[in-house]
Design a protein around this motif. Sequence first.
Motif, PDB file in Angstrom:
ATOM      1  N   PHE A   1       0.867  -1.181   0.000  1.00 51.70           N
ATOM      2  CA  PHE A   1       0.000   0.000   0.000  1.00 51.70           C
ATOM      3  C   PHE A   1       0.902   1.229   0.000  1.00 51.70           C
ATOM      4  O   PHE A   1       1.670   1.439   0.937  1.00 51.70           O
ATOM      5  N   TYR A   2       0.778   2.038  -1.044  1.00 52.62           N
ATOM      6  CA  TYR A   2       1.650   3.206  -1.186  1.00 52.62           C
ATOM      7  C   TYR A   2       0.911   4.526  -0.952  1.00 52.62           C
ATOM      8  O   TYR A   2       1.297   5.564  -1.470  1.00 52.62           O
ATOM      9  N   ASP A   3      -0.150   4.493  -0.140  1.00 51.44           N
ATOM     10  CA  ASP A   3      -0.870   5.726   0.204  1.00 51.44           C
ATOM     11  C   ASP A   3       0.054   6.680   0.950  1.00 51.44           C
ATOM     12  O   ASP A   3       0.900   6.256   1.752  1.00 51.44           O
ATOM     13  N   ASP A   4      -0.157   7.983   0.734  1.00 51.87           N
ATOM     14  CA  ASP A   4       0.586   8.988   1.493  1.00 51.87           C
ATOM     15  C   ASP A   4      -0.051   9.239   2.855  1.00 51.87           C
ATOM     16  O   ASP A   4       0.618   9.742   3.765  1.00 51.87           O
TER      17      ASP A   4
ATOM     18  N   ASN B   1       5.353   3.231   2.969  1.00 46.62           N
ATOM     19  CA  ASN B   1       5.337   4.675   2.721  1.00 46.62           C
ATOM     20  C   ASN B   1       5.280   5.525   3.982  1.00 46.62           C
ATOM     21  O   ASN B   1       5.228   6.748   3.896  1.00 46.62           O
ATOM     22  N   GLY B   2       5.256   4.917   5.159  1.00 49.63           N
ATOM     23  CA  GLY B   2       5.266   5.694   6.392  1.00 49.63           C
ATOM     24  C   GLY B   2       3.874   6.048   6.884  1.00 49.63           C
ATOM     25  O   GLY B   2       3.235   6.959   6.361  1.00 49.63           O
TER      26      GLY B   2
ATOM     27  N   ARG C   1       6.286   0.829   8.132  1.00 52.32           N
ATOM     28  CA  ARG C   1       7.157   1.976   8.370  1.00 52.32           C
ATOM     29  C   ARG C   1       6.327   3.093   9.012  1.00 52.32           C
ATOM     30  O   ARG C   1       5.207   3.372   8.578  1.00 52.32           O
ATOM     31  N   ILE C   2       6.909   3.693  10.043  1.00 48.41           N
ATOM     32  CA  ILE C   2       6.286   4.835  10.721  1.00 48.41           C
ATOM     33  C   ILE C   2       7.020   6.102  10.293  1.00 48.41           C
ATOM     34  O   ILE C   2       8.251   6.144  10.298  1.00 48.41           O
TER      35      ILE C   2
END
Length: 455
Positions: free
Chosen positions: A247-250, A276-277, A300-301
């Motif tokens: 999942f590459y959502d911002d 993506n954090g 990732r946070i």
Amino acid sequence: MSVRALLVNPYIHDVSAYDFWLKPVGLLYIASALKKADVEVELLDLLDRNLPNNNEHDGPYGTGKFHSFTLKSLMKEYGIPRYLKRYGAPPKVFDLVKDKPDVILVTSMMTYWYGGVFETIKMLRQRFEAPIILGGNYPTLLPFHAKKSGADEVVIGDGIPEIYDRIEKVTAFKVKHAVGKNWFETLKPDYTLYSILKSAVVHTTFGCPFRCTYCVAWKKGFKIRNVDSVLEEIENLKSRGVKDIAFYDDALLVKKERFKEILRNLPDDVNYHLPNGIHAKLLDEETAFLLKEKNFKTIRIGYETSDVELQKKTGGKVSNEAFYRAAELLKSAGFTEKEVGAYLIVGLPGQTFESALRDIKHVIQTNVKPVINEYTLIPGSIDWNVALSEKLVDGNVDPLLLNNSLMAYWWKGSMGIEKIQLLKGILHKYTLGQMSKEELLSLEEDFIKIKKYFS
């Protein structure tokens, strides 16, 4: 007679690159929009590691190394002791294109990867007579620079209706405007264009409502996809044998209850990843346990820094308390240090070596893996505009030099490459087990002393 479009994901020119589930998702959305308009579509993804001779190494969970070719040393031209490389399949893969195209659409990602865009367009010109349209992040952020690319048309932004207009302009074919400005709500990326598909990228939202000073994702606005559409896409990907979905959502957790609904209904037998954090403030206990239950392997946070003043200065997205709480929630849910990482930015304007070392210590104390990102100025960001006004950067700077691996060599706003390399070296020793947690935490926060210690 219908239009034949060749969609191309170009080479990367960089000093290093790795395939963390990279897919040209925007281009795949365009493919869906073109098919709805009865345009014939073919894809040439030069970064697809399933192409011949483009896979140097398989990493975990569908990641890996691209084929690379050394282009030149950056020492003579820029005084930087690094080598620029081309990443992607050998040029012979251009011969795999089946049909002569009427139009070619080239996408782009990082502005500092423009060299790969230029080379790709040059190679396309040598092989095809079709007009070329360039779009994506690079021309959107640097439109005047992108006009040097050799493309016939340069598209700014993400409006699919404009793609229809540009194809009509350069081909003289009439194209049905089958999709409007709400394309994100009505389309799915067309992954059927890949003959082999082991991993995929999914977006449940588009853009970001936050305004971090170093980022430009907020300029896209913020759009949300229907839950059923997301789940249908993932089921389709699973049915094709996809084993890893990123999942590459911002801003994935902004609509938290909606994301929980997606989590509860995710299919099994797939590894999921959040590279993506995620926003620490928005994580709760139920979400953390659902992530564990649903087989998330990479989390990732977005922490960036533990320095309270720098947190406020860069947008106030996270606090130390929110980060500690998020780390504890994930740990309680059963995640390990190997699975959970915290992004830290090194080289922020005003950041010291000692401050960045404290950031690393803060993360390690929570049993989370520190993941260093080197700071870069993104054209159009708040930081970029400040740097221009304070004459810390020339607006005509070669975009290559804005590469996050190169900026610290020359940019006066950074703590400098020597200090950044020392920080990375310390973390590398810790990761390899050559330095214990206790040893790292006991390091004196003084650059000169630590430099002597490691010399």
